[in-house]
Design a protein around this motif. Structure first.
Motif, PDB file in Angstrom:
ATOM      1  N   MET A   1       0.836  -1.164   0.000  1.00 43.51           N
ATOM      2  CA  MET A   1       0.000   0.000   0.000  1.00 43.51           C
ATOM      3  C   MET A   1       0.895   1.246   0.000  1.00 43.51           C
ATOM      4  SD  MET A   1      -2.802   1.249   2.815  1.00 43.51           S
ATOM      5  CE  MET A   1      -3.953  -0.025   2.436  1.00 43.51           C
ATOM      6  N   ARG A   2       0.684   2.115  -0.949  1.00 46.10           N
ATOM      7  CA  ARG A   2       1.473   3.333  -1.061  1.00 46.10           C
ATOM      8  C   ARG A   2       0.883   4.438  -0.192  1.00 46.10           C
ATOM      9  NH1 ARG A   2       1.446   6.928  -6.235  1.00 46.10           N
ATOM     10  NH2 ARG A   2       2.070   8.778  -5.136  1.00 46.10           N
ATOM     11  N   ARG A   3       1.717   5.070   0.562  1.00 48.98           N
ATOM     12  CA  ARG A   3       1.261   6.155   1.432  1.00 48.98           C
ATOM     13  C   ARG A   3       1.393   7.476   0.682  1.00 48.98           C
ATOM     14  NH1 ARG A   3       3.822   8.031   7.161  1.00 48.98           N
ATOM     15  NH2 ARG A   3       2.451   9.789   7.410  1.00 48.98           N
ATOM     16  N   GLU A   4       0.304   8.234   0.668  1.00 55.29           N
ATOM     17  CA  GLU A   4       0.337   9.517  -0.006  1.00 55.29           C
ATOM     18  C   GLU A   4       0.832  10.588   0.960  1.00 55.29           C
ATOM     19  OE1 GLU A   4      -3.193  10.601  -2.092  1.00 55.29           O
ATOM     20  OE2 GLU A   4      -3.637   8.526  -2.550  1.00 55.29           O
ATOM     21  N   ASN A   5       1.820  11.346   0.509  1.00 52.02           N
ATOM     22  CA  ASN A   5       2.336  12.452   1.313  1.00 52.02           C
ATOM     23  C   ASN A   5       1.707  13.738   0.818  1.00 52.02           C
ATOM     24  OD1 ASN A   5       4.075  10.903   2.902  1.00 52.02           O
ATOM     25  ND2 ASN A   5       5.584  10.855   1.258  1.00 52.02           N
ATOM     26  N   LYS A   6       0.775  14.241   1.569  1.00 57.42           N
ATOM     27  CA  LYS A   6       0.110  15.485   1.192  1.00 57.42           C
ATOM     28  C   LYS A   6       0.308  16.495   2.298  1.00 57.42           C
ATOM     29  CE  LYS A   6      -3.334  13.500  -1.805  1.00 57.42           C
ATOM     30  NZ  LYS A   6      -4.687  13.563  -2.282  1.00 57.42           N
ATOM     31  N   ARG A   7       0.518  17.714   1.900  1.00 56.79           N
ATOM     32  CA  ARG A   7       0.676  18.790   2.864  1.00 56.79           C
ATOM     33  C   ARG A   7      -0.529  19.720   2.789  1.00 56.79           C
ATOM     34  NH1 ARG A   7       6.486  20.863   1.275  1.00 56.79           N
ATOM     35  NH2 ARG A   7       5.616  20.380  -0.734  1.00 56.79           N
ATOM     36  N   ILE A   8      -0.919  20.212   3.931  1.00 54.56           N
ATOM     37  CA  ILE A   8      -2.053  21.128   3.977  1.00 54.56           C
ATOM     38  C   ILE A   8      -1.597  22.505   3.534  1.00 54.56           C
ATOM     39  CG2 ILE A   8      -3.721  22.274   5.477  1.00 54.56           C
ATOM     40  CD1 ILE A   8      -3.790  19.744   7.158  1.00 54.56           C
ATOM     41  N   GLN A   9      -2.267  23.023   2.523  1.00 47.72           N
ATOM     42  CA  GLN A   9      -1.947  24.339   1.999  1.00 47.72           C
ATOM     43  C   GLN A   9      -2.777  25.412   2.712  1.00 47.72           C
ATOM     44  OE1 GLN A   9      -2.498  24.585  -2.197  1.00 47.72           O
ATOM     45  NE2 GLN A   9      -1.751  26.666  -2.351  1.00 47.72           N
ATOM     46  N   GLY A  10      -3.946  25.052   3.137  1.00 48.04           N
ATOM     47  CA  GLY A  10      -4.841  25.989   3.808  1.00 48.04           C
ATOM     48  C   GLY A  10      -6.175  25.316   4.069  1.00 48.04           C
ATOM     49  N   TYR A  11      -7.176  26.110   4.345  1.00 46.02           N
ATOM     50  CA  TYR A  11      -8.501  25.569   4.634  1.00 46.02           C
ATOM     51  C   TYR A  11      -9.553  26.334   3.852  1.00 46.02           C
ATOM     52  CZ  TYR A  11      -6.342  23.102   8.495  1.00 46.02           C
ATOM     53  OH  TYR A  11      -5.542  22.274   9.241  1.00 46.02           O
ATOM     54  N   ALA A  12     -10.598  25.631   3.483  1.00 45.10           N
ATOM     55  CA  ALA A  12     -11.757  26.244   2.845  1.00 45.10           C
ATOM     56  C   ALA A  12     -12.932  26.107   3.796  1.00 45.10           C
ATOM     57  CB  ALA A  12     -12.075  25.550   1.522  1.00 45.10           C
ATOM     58  N   GLN A  13     -13.737  27.145   3.881  1.00 46.00           N
ATOM     59  CA  GLN A  13     -14.937  27.083   4.716  1.00 46.00           C
ATOM     60  C   GLN A  13     -16.130  26.860   3.798  1.00 46.00           C
ATOM     61  OE1 GLN A  13     -15.512  29.991   7.841  1.00 46.00           O
ATOM     62  NE2 GLN A  13     -17.648  30.173   7.249  1.00 46.00           N
ATOM     63  N   VAL A  14     -16.921  25.856   4.128  1.00 45.35           N
ATOM     64  CA  VAL A  14     -18.101  25.525   3.343  1.00 45.35           C
ATOM     65  C   VAL A  14     -19.323  25.591   4.251  1.00 45.35           C
ATOM     66  CG1 VAL A  14     -19.225  23.731   1.973  1.00 45.35           C
ATOM     67  CG2 VAL A  14     -16.752  24.016   1.840  1.00 45.35           C
ATOM     68  N   ASP A  15     -20.305  26.389   3.851  1.00 46.86           N
ATOM     69  CA  ASP A  15     -21.562  26.484   4.590  1.00 46.86           C
ATOM     70  C   ASP A  15     -22.629  25.690   3.858  1.00 46.86           C
ATOM     71  OD1 ASP A  15     -20.622  28.181   6.612  1.00 46.86           O
ATOM     72  OD2 ASP A  15     -20.957  29.954   5.383  1.00 46.86           O
ATOM     73  N   VAL A  16     -23.300  24.817   4.566  1.00 45.23           N
ATOM     74  CA  VAL A  16     -24.415  24.044   4.025  1.00 45.23           C
ATOM     75  C   VAL A  16     -25.668  24.550   4.726  1.00 45.23           C
ATOM     76  CG1 VAL A  16     -25.406  21.748   3.751  1.00 45.23           C
ATOM     77  CG2 VAL A  16     -22.923  22.050   3.665  1.00 45.23           C
ATOM     78  N   ILE A  17     -26.593  25.100   3.955  1.00 42.74           N
ATOM     79  CA  ILE A  17     -27.808  25.669   4.536  1.00 42.74           C
ATOM     80  C   ILE A  17     -28.959  24.698   4.306  1.00 42.74           C
ATOM     81  CG2 ILE A  17     -29.381  27.629   4.569  1.00 42.74           C
ATOM     82  CD1 ILE A  17     -27.041  29.289   3.364  1.00 42.74           C
ATOM     83  N   LEU A  18     -29.599  24.309   5.396  1.00 44.26           N
ATOM     84  CA  LEU A  18     -30.718  23.361   5.350  1.00 44.26           C
ATOM     85  C   LEU A  18     -32.021  24.127   5.564  1.00 44.26           C
ATOM     86  CD1 LEU A  18     -29.125  20.781   7.792  1.00 44.26           C
ATOM     87  CD2 LEU A  18     -28.979  20.772   5.299  1.00 44.26           C
ATOM     88  N   TYR A  19     -33.055  23.715   4.861  1.00 44.00           N
ATOM     89  CA  TYR A  19     -34.366  24.346   5.004  1.00 44.00           C
ATOM     90  C   TYR A  19     -35.428  23.305   5.296  1.00 44.00           C
ATOM     91  CZ  TYR A  19     -32.410  28.520   2.790  1.00 44.00           C
ATOM     92  OH  TYR A  19     -31.652  29.625   2.499  1.00 44.00           O
ATOM     93  N   THR A  20     -36.387  23.657   6.149  1.00 49.33           N
ATOM     94  CA  THR A  20     -37.592  22.854   6.348  1.00 49.33           C
ATOM     95  C   THR A  20     -38.781  23.805   6.370  1.00 49.33           C
ATOM     96  OG1 THR A  20     -37.396  22.930   8.756  1.00 49.33           O
ATOM     97  CG2 THR A  20     -36.447  21.017   7.657  1.00 49.33           C
ATOM     98  N   PRO A  21     -39.955  23.332   5.965  1.00 53.91           N
ATOM     99  CA  PRO A  21     -41.127  24.210   5.919  1.00 53.91           C
ATOM    100  C   PRO A  21     -41.514  24.727   7.313  1.00 53.91           C
ATOM    101  CG  PRO A  21     -41.583  22.097   4.853  1.00 53.91           C
ATOM    102  CD  PRO A  21     -40.254  21.986   5.509  1.00 53.91           C
ATOM    103  N   LEU A  22     -42.048  25.938   7.352  1.00 53.33           N
ATOM    104  CA  LEU A  22     -42.522  26.493   8.622  1.00 53.33           C
ATOM    105  C   LEU A  22     -43.586  25.602   9.244  1.00 53.33           C
ATOM    106  CD1 LEU A  22     -42.807  30.324   7.866  1.00 53.33           C
ATOM    107  CD2 LEU A  22     -41.182  29.195   9.387  1.00 53.33           C
TER     108      LEU A  22
END
Length: 76
Positions: A1-22
């Motif tokens: 199994m090959r191990r992937e070497n990845k470095r964190i470049q930064g972060y992204a913020q993702v907003d998920v908006i949920l809706y339900t009927p009143l």
């Protein structure tokens, strides 16, 4: 199994908006749980960084709740 070497470049913020009927607020917790389960399969979305309060969106006739995820952006 090959191990992937990845470095964190930064972060992204993702907003998920949920809706339900009143007219059916009791659905909000189950909709939120379903969204969290579905997003847990996406790399980097194991759990939300924050869960916003429920807000009445009168122009949409719905309640909304925001899940905010912080996802690492990596490079090889």
């Amino acid at each position: 199994m090959r191990r992937e070497n990845k470095r964190i470049q930064g972060y992204a913020q993702v907003d998920v908006i949920l809706y339900t009927p009143l007219s059916d607020y009791r659905l909000m917790d189950s909709v939120c749980a379903q969204a969290k389960r579905a997003l847990s399969a996406v790399s980097g979305c194991k759990r939300p960084e924050s869960v916003g309060p429920d807000i009445i969106e009168s122009e949409y006739g719905a309640y909304s709740r925001t899940l905010t995820y912080r996802i690492a952006v990596t490079f090889d």
